[in-house]
Design a protein around this motif. Structure first.
Motif, PDB file in Angstrom:
ATOM      1  N   GLY A  93       0.828  -1.213   0.000  1.00 38.07           N
ATOM      2  CA  GLY A  93       0.000   0.000   0.000  1.00 38.07           C
ATOM      3  C   GLY A  93       0.854   1.251   0.000  1.00 38.07           C
ATOM      4  O   GLY A  93       0.558   2.224  -0.707  1.00 38.07           O
ATOM      5  N   SER A  94       1.940   1.210   0.793  1.00 33.60           N
ATOM      6  CA  SER A  94       2.854   2.368   0.810  1.00 33.60           C
ATOM      7  C   SER A  94       3.510   2.555  -0.560  1.00 33.60           C
ATOM      8  O   SER A  94       3.587   3.675  -1.082  1.00 33.60           O
ATOM      9  CB  SER A  94       3.936   2.167   1.870  1.00 33.60           C
ATOM     10  OG  SER A  94       3.359   2.033   3.132  1.00 33.60           O
ATOM     11  N   PHE A  95       3.975   1.453  -1.143  1.00 38.73           N
ATOM     12  CA  PHE A  95       4.588   1.522  -2.473  1.00 38.73           C
ATOM     13  C   PHE A  95       3.586   2.044  -3.504  1.00 38.73           C
ATOM     14  O   PHE A  95       3.912   2.890  -4.332  1.00 38.73           O
ATOM     15  CB  PHE A  95       5.106   0.146  -2.888  1.00 38.73           C
ATOM     16  CG  PHE A  95       5.445   0.049  -4.339  1.00 38.73           C
ATOM     17  CD1 PHE A  95       6.592   0.633  -4.846  1.00 38.73           C
ATOM     18  CD2 PHE A  95       4.597  -0.630  -5.211  1.00 38.73           C
ATOM     19  CE1 PHE A  95       6.897   0.550  -6.188  1.00 38.73           C
ATOM     20  CE2 PHE A  95       4.895  -0.718  -6.559  1.00 38.73           C
ATOM     21  CZ  PHE A  95       6.053  -0.124  -7.053  1.00 38.73           C
ATOM     22  N   PHE A  96       2.349   1.532  -3.438  1.00 41.56           N
ATOM     23  CA  PHE A  96       1.313   1.936  -4.388  1.00 41.56           C
ATOM     24  C   PHE A  96       1.025   3.444  -4.268  1.00 41.56           C
ATOM     25  O   PHE A  96       0.900   4.151  -5.274  1.00 41.56           O
ATOM     26  CB  PHE A  96       0.040   1.121  -4.148  1.00 41.56           C
ATOM     27  CG  PHE A  96      -1.089   1.458  -5.068  1.00 41.56           C
ATOM     28  CD1 PHE A  96      -1.053   1.102  -6.403  1.00 41.56           C
ATOM     29  CD2 PHE A  96      -2.203   2.156  -4.600  1.00 41.56           C
ATOM     30  CE1 PHE A  96      -2.105   1.409  -7.259  1.00 41.56           C
ATOM     31  CE2 PHE A  96      -3.253   2.473  -5.445  1.00 41.56           C
ATOM     32  CZ  PHE A  96      -3.205   2.096  -6.779  1.00 41.56           C
ATOM     33  N   ALA A  97       0.935   3.932  -3.033  1.00 40.14           N
ATOM     34  CA  ALA A  97       0.650   5.367  -2.826  1.00 40.14           C
ATOM     35  C   ALA A  97       1.785   6.237  -3.369  1.00 40.14           C
ATOM     36  O   ALA A  97       1.532   7.220  -4.093  1.00 40.14           O
ATOM     37  CB  ALA A  97       0.431   5.639  -1.339  1.00 40.14           C
ATOM     38  N   VAL A  98       3.027   5.857  -3.066  1.00 39.89           N
ATOM     39  CA  VAL A  98       4.168   6.639  -3.550  1.00 39.89           C
ATOM     40  C   VAL A  98       4.240   6.588  -5.080  1.00 39.89           C
ATOM     41  O   VAL A  98       4.465   7.615  -5.742  1.00 39.89           O
ATOM     42  CB  VAL A  98       5.485   6.137  -2.911  1.00 39.89           C
ATOM     43  CG1 VAL A  98       6.709   6.753  -3.585  1.00 39.89           C
ATOM     44  CG2 VAL A  98       5.488   6.436  -1.414  1.00 39.89           C
ATOM     45  N   ALA A  99       4.050   5.402  -5.647  1.00 37.99           N
ATOM     46  CA  ALA A  99       4.108   5.255  -7.104  1.00 37.99           C
ATOM     47  C   ALA A  99       2.986   6.042  -7.777  1.00 37.99           C
ATOM     48  O   ALA A  99       3.214   6.701  -8.807  1.00 37.99           O
ATOM     49  CB  ALA A  99       4.010   3.776  -7.485  1.00 37.99           C
ATOM     50  N   THR A 100       1.791   6.028  -7.211  1.00 35.80           N
ATOM     51  CA  THR A 100       0.670   6.757  -7.800  1.00 35.80           C
ATOM     52  C   THR A 100       0.920   8.270  -7.769  1.00 35.80           C
ATOM     53  O   THR A 100       0.703   8.958  -8.771  1.00 35.80           O
ATOM     54  CB  THR A 100      -0.641   6.410  -7.053  1.00 35.80           C
ATOM     55  OG1 THR A 100      -0.848   4.999  -7.121  1.00 35.80           O
ATOM     56  CG2 THR A 100      -1.828   7.112  -7.657  1.00 35.80           C
ATOM     57  N   VAL A 101       1.386   8.760  -6.643  1.00 35.97           N
ATOM     58  CA  VAL A 101       1.675  10.197  -6.536  1.00 35.97           C
ATOM     59  C   VAL A 101       2.795  10.574  -7.504  1.00 35.97           C
ATOM     60  O   VAL A 101       2.705  11.575  -8.224  1.00 35.97           O
ATOM     61  CB  VAL A 101       2.036  10.583  -5.081  1.00 35.97           C
ATOM     62  CG1 VAL A 101       2.593  11.985  -5.001  1.00 35.97           C
ATOM     63  CG2 VAL A 101       0.819  10.437  -4.181  1.00 35.97           C
ATOM     64  N   GLY A 102       3.853   9.777  -7.548  1.00 38.02           N
ATOM     65  CA  GLY A 102       4.978  10.072  -8.430  1.00 38.02           C
ATOM     66  C   GLY A 102       4.602  10.009  -9.895  1.00 38.02           C
ATOM     67  O   GLY A 102       4.989  10.896 -10.688  1.00 38.02           O
ATOM     68  N   LEU A 103       3.865   8.988 -10.284  1.00 38.86           N
ATOM     69  CA  LEU A 103       3.456   8.867 -11.687  1.00 38.86           C
ATOM     70  C   LEU A 103       2.482   9.982 -12.079  1.00 38.86           C
ATOM     71  O   LEU A 103       2.538  10.508 -13.201  1.00 38.86           O
ATOM     72  CB  LEU A 103       2.831   7.490 -11.944  1.00 38.86           C
ATOM     73  CG  LEU A 103       3.818   6.317 -11.927  1.00 38.86           C
ATOM     74  CD1 LEU A 103       3.067   4.997 -11.955  1.00 38.86           C
ATOM     75  CD2 LEU A 103       4.790   6.403 -13.088  1.00 38.86           C
ATOM     76  N   THR A 104       1.581  10.324 -11.171  1.00 39.22           N
ATOM     77  CA  THR A 104       0.639  11.413 -11.466  1.00 39.22           C
ATOM     78  C   THR A 104       1.384  12.744 -11.612  1.00 39.22           C
ATOM     79  O   THR A 104       1.128  13.511 -12.554  1.00 39.22           O
ATOM     80  CB  THR A 104      -0.430  11.512 -10.358  1.00 39.22           C
ATOM     81  OG1 THR A 104      -1.080  10.251 -10.230  1.00 39.22           O
ATOM     82  CG2 THR A 104      -1.458  12.586 -10.682  1.00 39.22           C
ATOM     83  N   ALA A 117      -0.174   4.718 -16.986  1.00 40.41           N
ATOM     84  CA  ALA A 117      -0.500   3.326 -17.336  1.00 40.41           C
ATOM     85  C   ALA A 117      -0.100   2.309 -16.259  1.00 40.41           C
ATOM     86  O   ALA A 117      -0.865   1.374 -15.985  1.00 40.41           O
ATOM     87  CB  ALA A 117       0.125   2.971 -18.684  1.00 40.41           C
ATOM     88  N   PRO A 118       1.063   2.403 -15.610  1.00 37.33           N
ATOM     89  CA  PRO A 118       1.410   1.407 -14.578  1.00 37.33           C
ATOM     90  C   PRO A 118       0.468   1.402 -13.382  1.00 37.33           C
ATOM     91  O   PRO A 118       0.421   0.427 -12.637  1.00 37.33           O
ATOM     92  CB  PRO A 118       2.822   1.806 -14.149  1.00 37.33           C
ATOM     93  CG  PRO A 118       3.367   2.599 -15.274  1.00 37.33           C
ATOM     94  CD  PRO A 118       2.186   3.284 -15.897  1.00 37.33           C
TER      95      PRO A 118
END
Length: 184
Positions: A93-104, A117-118
């Motif tokens: 969940g932590s990885f997903f949140a960081v990745a979502t914020v970074g990709l956005t 897309a990821p």
């Protein structure tokens, strides 16, 4: 083999004797020529019948303890599995949140929506882990397993059927003769 060793350990812990051995020791089982067992009471009197019933009554509490212990072990293993899912969900969940914020942020900064897309496959993994840790996945899996056992029993059959004493002995003899051959 692992189950056999575990069962022997359990029998030793609770001083439980195999029912067949106990019945044979008290004269209730005759071994026939082909290895088949036949229940009998020598003499056919009421005393022998009562002795057999006493053996069964004596073994019932031990068998009940054994069943309860096996069920408790199963429950503990399932609890550990659920706890593992919950712990994994924290990290993922932590990885997903960081990745979502970074990709956005990257997609907005570079004006490239393809960078989002990821997030799609990661969201499926996150949803599965969430369902596994806190949702109803385990109940759906149990229901599907019960359905398979009731309606698709043929899928549960082992290849070449249930192992028999003869097939195990044949494999053991083949292995021991092969190892003897290799040692020469």
């Amino acid at each position: 083999m692992k189950d056999m060793i575990r069962n022997e350990f359990i029998r030793g812990t609770f001083q439980v004797e195999c029912f067949g051995d106990k019945a044979k020791r008290h004269g209730h089982v005759d071994i026939l020529d082909k290895g088949c067992r036949r229940w009998s009471c020598q003499g056919g009197g009421k005393e022998e019948d009562n002795r057999f019933v006493d053996i069964v009554k004596e073994d019932l509490p031990r068998m009940e303890r054994q069943i309860l212990m096996q069920n408790q072990m199963r429950e503990r293993q399932m609890a550990m599995q659920i706890a593992w899912s919950r712990e994994f969900l924290k990290y993922f969940g932590s990885f997903f949140a960081v990745a979502t914020v970074g990709l956005t942020a990257g997609a907005i900064k570079r004006k490239n929506p393809g960078m989002l897309a990821p997030i799609i496959p990661l969201s499926f993994i996150f949803a599965y882990q969430m369902d596994s840790a806190y949702g109803t996945l385990i109940y759906r899996m149990r229901g599907e397993a019960e359905n398979i056992m009731e309606t698709e029993n043929d899928r549960l059959q082992l290849p070449q059927g249930t192992p028999t004493f003869e097939s195990i002995e044949k494999a053991r003899r083949a292995k021991s003769s092969l190892s003897a051959f290799l040692e020469k």
